[in-house]
Design a protein around this motif. Structure first.
Motif, PDB file in Angstrom:
ATOM      1  N   MET A   1       0.848  -1.199   0.000  1.00  0.00           N
ATOM      2  CA  MET A   1       0.000   0.000   0.000  1.00  0.00           C
ATOM      3  C   MET A   1       0.886   1.252   0.000  1.00  0.00           C
ATOM      4  O   MET A   1       1.777   1.400   0.832  1.00  0.00           O
ATOM      5  N   THR A   2       0.657   2.128  -0.940  1.00  0.00           N
ATOM      6  CA  THR A   2       1.418   3.372  -1.040  1.00  0.00           C
ATOM      7  C   THR A   2       0.638   4.495  -0.381  1.00  0.00           C
ATOM      8  O   THR A   2      -0.536   4.721  -0.702  1.00  0.00           O
ATOM      9  N   ILE A   3       1.280   5.165   0.551  1.00  0.00           N
ATOM     10  CA  ILE A   3       0.662   6.300   1.237  1.00  0.00           C
ATOM     11  C   ILE A   3       1.352   7.561   0.752  1.00  0.00           C
ATOM     12  O   ILE A   3       2.554   7.742   0.980  1.00  0.00           O
ATOM     13  N   SER A   4       0.613   8.405   0.072  1.00  0.00           N
ATOM     14  CA  SER A   4       1.200   9.568  -0.585  1.00  0.00           C
ATOM     15  C   SER A   4       0.743  10.862   0.061  1.00  0.00           C
ATOM     16  O   SER A   4      -0.453  11.188   0.047  1.00  0.00           O
ATOM     17  N   SER A   5       1.711  11.597   0.627  1.00  0.00           N
ATOM     18  CA  SER A   5       1.379  12.917   1.168  1.00  0.00           C
ATOM     19  C   SER A   5       1.046  13.893   0.050  1.00  0.00           C
ATOM     20  O   SER A   5       0.247  14.815   0.233  1.00  0.00           O
ATOM     21  N   PHE A  11      -5.592  16.595  -2.614  1.00  0.00           N
ATOM     22  CA  PHE A  11      -6.988  16.402  -2.232  1.00  0.00           C
ATOM     23  C   PHE A  11      -7.464  17.546  -1.339  1.00  0.00           C
ATOM     24  O   PHE A  11      -8.568  18.076  -1.523  1.00  0.00           O
ATOM     25  N   SER A  12      -6.634  17.934  -0.382  1.00  0.00           N
ATOM     26  CA  SER A  12      -7.038  19.007   0.537  1.00  0.00           C
ATOM     27  C   SER A  12      -7.271  20.312  -0.200  1.00  0.00           C
ATOM     28  O   SER A  12      -8.154  21.096   0.165  1.00  0.00           O
ATOM     29  N   ARG A  13      -6.507  20.539  -1.253  1.00  0.00           N
ATOM     30  CA  ARG A  13      -6.693  21.775  -2.031  1.00  0.00           C
ATOM     31  C   ARG A  13      -8.001  21.735  -2.810  1.00  0.00           C
ATOM     32  O   ARG A  13      -8.714  22.730  -2.902  1.00  0.00           O
ATOM     33  N   TYR A 139      -5.660  11.883   3.964  1.00  0.00           N
ATOM     34  CA  TYR A 139      -4.967  10.598   3.785  1.00  0.00           C
ATOM     35  C   TYR A 139      -5.967   9.459   3.568  1.00  0.00           C
ATOM     36  O   TYR A 139      -5.813   8.625   2.669  1.00  0.00           O
ATOM     37  N   LEU A 140      -6.998   9.410   4.404  1.00  0.00           N
ATOM     38  CA  LEU A 140      -7.948   8.304   4.337  1.00  0.00           C
ATOM     39  C   LEU A 140      -8.730   8.296   3.032  1.00  0.00           C
ATOM     40  O   LEU A 140      -9.077   7.227   2.506  1.00  0.00           O
ATOM     41  N   LYS A 141      -9.008   9.490   2.482  1.00  0.00           N
ATOM     42  CA  LYS A 141      -9.791   9.568   1.250  1.00  0.00           C
ATOM     43  C   LYS A 141      -8.940   9.338   0.002  1.00  0.00           C
ATOM     44  O   LYS A 141      -9.486   9.127  -1.086  1.00  0.00           O
ATOM     45  N   THR A 142      -7.631   9.384   0.136  1.00  0.00           N
ATOM     46  CA  THR A 142      -6.764   9.178  -1.028  1.00  0.00           C
ATOM     47  C   THR A 142      -6.041   7.843  -0.954  1.00  0.00           C
ATOM     48  O   THR A 142      -6.218   6.992  -1.822  1.00  0.00           O
TER      49      THR A 142
END
Length: 460
Positions: A1-5, A11-13, A139-142
């Motif tokens: 699983m890749t977690i991308s900041s 997404f936040s933007r 993070y959770l939504k992406t």
């Protein structure tokens, strides 16, 4: 699983407008913790936040009872036991606000003007705590996961000195267990000069009552032979400071930790000129111990202030009396190693020693808070600096805060974890004042910085 900041930040933007609307809903709830009439609204704010967090996929979300207003707790532990856990602290309660105070718009009907949100609690602390909720959501939504575990502890009594928070922490140490605590309830001078607060002052708050005659006296019959309690109080208060503006209470400075050259150099990066200080405060001249800079005086040195005075007749027209009593409230902001109860005893002993024999004095302790000083070279603190560089776009300075957040010392002593104070407000946001506001750009930059901070903590 890749977690991308990067994906989380993007997404936040894209969700910025929705995030602001959700914050508006939070701000509409008048969660005034100091007024019993608003207790239902305080609970409603807690329940709103808990429902919102639950909707984002957090587990074990609870509105937990205390002897006063409730605490909101929620967690996301999907990163696993081999990853660090951050505890996010904030408060959903606010101070009173009325249109008659000077608000341009109703304080609990948030509006946007020129890129700023105007509402009570916008910057203190609903807007700033909401940043961390939205960072985790991004993070959770992406990626469907965050790089580390996250716990939330959001209280409803910070604005009334958190009387029930320490007992709550003591009773729930296992639930709250974490590797680091992050708090966003502070500010920076300008948007381009982010600041990480590594020190907060503590507090000793007390009340003095000077009494003389058993009742108010006619000043024509008894004046000249009766020591007026109001005058005696002023004489006592006038002896609290030396002519050089240092505090005259014996032993007051004994436990103060001296500033290092490194700390003074760091503080100097955010120093205030006399002109800036006068412009910000409206005073005609700067006052204080001139062996320290203005910024050192307001953040790294202890104080003793008169917060209120009352006595005698203050209604319309004359009333020629010698008042039976005169009172004052005093607060002392304390720095590292000063014990609030020891300071109270020193002040009390000194006041009793200088009280004239013609009156009686009573000194009563009202509240205390421990000071906190955290090493800014700790890994969690340096990770915060990197997060600002990447997420905010500017290198932060480590600074000392002049205010008090008593829970900081509680986290350090009870949980033995570092506390990182990543403020996302501006000094001129007007917290506790009419027309409190919060920059939408600060809100968005804060979310992105909080996203990056989780990533930086994961790398430690």
């Amino acid at each position: 699983m890749t977690i991308s900041s990067q994906e989380a930040r993007a997404f936040s933007r894209t969700q910025g407008a929705r995030f602001v609307e959700e914050l508006f809903a939070f701000l509409r709830i008048p969660s005034l913790s100091g007024d019993p009439a608003y207790a239902p609204d305080v609970r409603r704010a807690a329940e709103w936040l808990a429902e919102h967090m639950q909707g984002l996929g957090l587990a074990q979300v609870q509105v937990m009872e205390t002897a006063g207003h409730p605490v909101v707790y929620g967690e996301w532990l999907g990163a696993g036991p081999d990853k660090p856990t951050v505890l996010v602290y904030g408060h959903y309660d606010v101070v009173p606000a009325e249109m008659s105070d000077g608000w341009q718009t109703p304080p609990f009907e948030p509006v946007e003007r020129a890129g700023r949100i105007y509402a009570r609690g916008a910057t203190d602390d609903k807007g700033q705590l909401f940043i961390h909720v939205k960072a985790l959501e991004a993070y959770l939504k992406t990626s469907g996961a965050a790089p580390i575990n996250v716990k939330f502890l959001i209280e409803g009594e910070e604005e009334v000195s958190s009387p029930n928070l320490r007992p709550f922490i003591e009773a729930h140490l296992d639930l709250l267990k974490a590797d680091v605590c992050v708090i966003s309830d502070s500010s920076m001078r300008t948007i381009d000069e982010p600041a990480i607060t590594h020190s907060l002052r503590g507090m000793t708050y007390l009340e003095i009552e000077v009494s003389g005659p058993t009742d108010d006296l006619h000043s024509g019959f008894w004046g000249g032979a009766t020591h007026n309690p109001a005058l005696a109080l002023i004489e006592i208060l006038g002896k609290l400071y030396h002519p050089d503006n240092t505090i005259a209470v014996p032993g007051f400075y004994d436990d103060v930790v001296s500033l290092t050259d490194e700390e003074r150099a760091m503080i100097a990066k955010t120093d205030l000129s006399e002109a800036q200080f006068k412009q910000s405060t409206g005073v005609p001249a700067v006052w204080g111990d001139r062996t320290y800079t203005i910024r050192e005086r307001v953040s790294a040195r202890p104080t003793l202030d008169i917060n209120g005075l009352w006595s005698g007749w203050s209604g319309p027209g004359p009333k020629t009396i010698i008042p039976a009593k005169a009172s004052a409230k005093l607060s002392s902001r304390l720095v590292a190693n000063q014990n609030p109860h020891k300071i109270y005893e020193q002040i009390k002993t000194y006041i009793e020693s200088i009280t004239p024999p013609t009156v009686k004095v009573s000194v009563k302790l009202l509240t205390t808070g421990e000071p906190a000083l955290i090493d800014f070279n700790l890994p969690a603190m340096q990770a915060a600096a990197r997060a600002y560089e990447k997420g905010w776009g500017a290198t932060p300075v480590f600074t000392r805060g002049g205010g008090s957040i008593p829970v900081v010392a509680d986290f350090v002593t009870l949980m033995e974890i570092p506390v990182v104070m990543m403020g996302y407000g501006l000094d001129d946001d007007g917290l506790h004042a009419p027309n409190e506001s919060y920059s939408i750009e600060m809100f968005q930059r804060g979310i992105e910085t909080a996203i990056v901070y989780l990533e930086e903590l994961a790398a430690l």
